[in-house]
Design an enzyme around this catalytic site. Sequence first.
Site, mmCIF file in Angstrom:
data_model
loop_
_atom_site.group_PDB
_atom_site.id
_atom_site.type_symbol
_atom_site.label_atom_id
_atom_site.label_comp_id
_atom_site.label_asym_id
_atom_site.label_seq_id
_atom_site.Cartn_x
_atom_site.Cartn_y
_atom_site.Cartn_z
ATOM 1 N N PRO A 77 0.805 -1.203 0.057
ATOM 2 C CA PRO A 77 0.003 0.025 -0.066
ATOM 3 C C PRO A 77 0.781 1.268 -0.103
ATOM 4 C CG PRO A 77 -0.868 -1.591 1.405
ATOM 5 C CD PRO A 77 0.393 -2.030 1.132
ATOM 6 N N CYS A 78 0.430 2.190 -0.818
ATOM 7 C CA CYS A 78 0.982 3.656 -1.114
ATOM 8 C C CYS A 78 0.672 4.679 0.068
ATOM 9 C CB CYS A 78 0.952 3.989 -2.359
ATOM 10 S SG CYS A 78 1.284 2.853 -3.684
ATOM 11 N N PRO A 79 -0.579 4.564 0.456
ATOM 12 C CA PRO A 79 -0.948 5.807 1.518
ATOM 13 C C PRO A 79 0.185 6.100 2.671
ATOM 14 C CG PRO A 79 -2.901 4.449 0.779
ATOM 15 C CD PRO A 79 -1.593 3.751 0.446
ATOM 16 N N PHE A 81 3.096 6.480 2.493
ATOM 17 C CA PHE A 81 4.017 7.276 2.031
ATOM 18 C C PHE A 81 3.885 8.311 1.045
ATOM 19 C CE2 PHE A 81 5.533 2.593 2.705
ATOM 20 C CZ PHE A 81 6.212 2.973 3.706
#
Length: 412
Positions: A77-79, A81
């Site tokens: 998951p990206c959120p 960063f």
Amino acid sequence: MNTFDVVEICAGAGGQALGLEKAGFEHALAVELDNNACNTLRANRPSWKVVEGDVADQAVWRPSDYRGVSLLAGGVPCPPFSIAGKQLGASDERDLFAWAVTQVEVVQPRALLLENVRGLSMPRFAGYRQHVLDRLTELGYIAEWRLLHASDFGVPQLRPRFILVALKAEDAPYFHWPEPEAAPPTVGETLVDLMAAGGWRGAKKWAKKANKIAPTIVGGSKKHGGADLGPTRAKRAWAEIGVDALGVADAPPPAGTPADFMPKLTCDMVARIQGWSDAYPWEFTGRKTSRYRQIGNAFPPPVAHAVGAAIMRAFQHEGSPRELENTEHDPVYRALRSSESFVTPERLMKIARLENPAELERRIGLLSRDFDVEIQTDGTKTRYKLGDFKAFTGQENHERHNLFLQHRARIS
């Protein structure tokens, strides 16, 4: 003939999966939380073993069952960063980057490939990155980070992605990051046939205006509403090339649509901009908003193909070996980590070659967001000591579990 198998975690709807397949990897397992994305994977590759659920739950899959796999890969998951978010990093219940690195000890893959957003490359996460590299070194791997741009690999959008590749010492010298390819086509060149598919005579005129590559496609998350092409700045960039970014269309403009009409993109068009094409064929299942999110959150297949092929060449020891070693990112972190006792600010500043005490305080503040930093005060004297990493790495008592269960319906 050797076969090279891959276990892919947080597999999404198949962008990385398709690219790795093109590079010669065979999927031993794909693990994904989202039901719609799992359905897409199964629809395109019925023979693959696709498991749905929390990748960190051993009731879903057991990493130890895949010990010795050629490649452990994932787009975690990206959120945690993302520049557009709060950049909570290790404190975000969605953060699985550190957990994925920890699985290397269990799985012992020949190589590791993880990708994430550009935000992870920023100074905010220097300590986090250094911890990852140090951990991989302890496990016998040589790792490198690299910021790659999708537009360097024929994908008609910006889309920078921050990539971590780690290999065992015997293969690492043969790993070379893929070189940029020819300039990508413009949005107009990429989509003119799809825009004209409904009979719109203005498609060619529109394509001439859409003479740039696209801004980064934003898939969004379940926390927000329906599909659109990103925040305000992105919408302005889309408008400049003649695209209405306030939503996604069900179909291309029909015959009789005015020539100066500003069209919306369909999911098929968004997929084309993400790198799916005749060379990378794929079908997406589910309703429009789900399909858009699956496409928009993906790792572009041509980029995954390029990185996967570079890893494959390293496995086969092609080309000339090179010097490759884990790069140091944060001297303040390294100084604290290497000391078993408290360290004075003066020593930290000397090691990090800092002249401004305020800059040291700023860096300590950033570290304290991802690590427990102990502060010892004696009169006017202050000393620091690095404590535990806050990130979830598999701890049974970590708060991540409760937070994950509370927010599961909104995690994507």
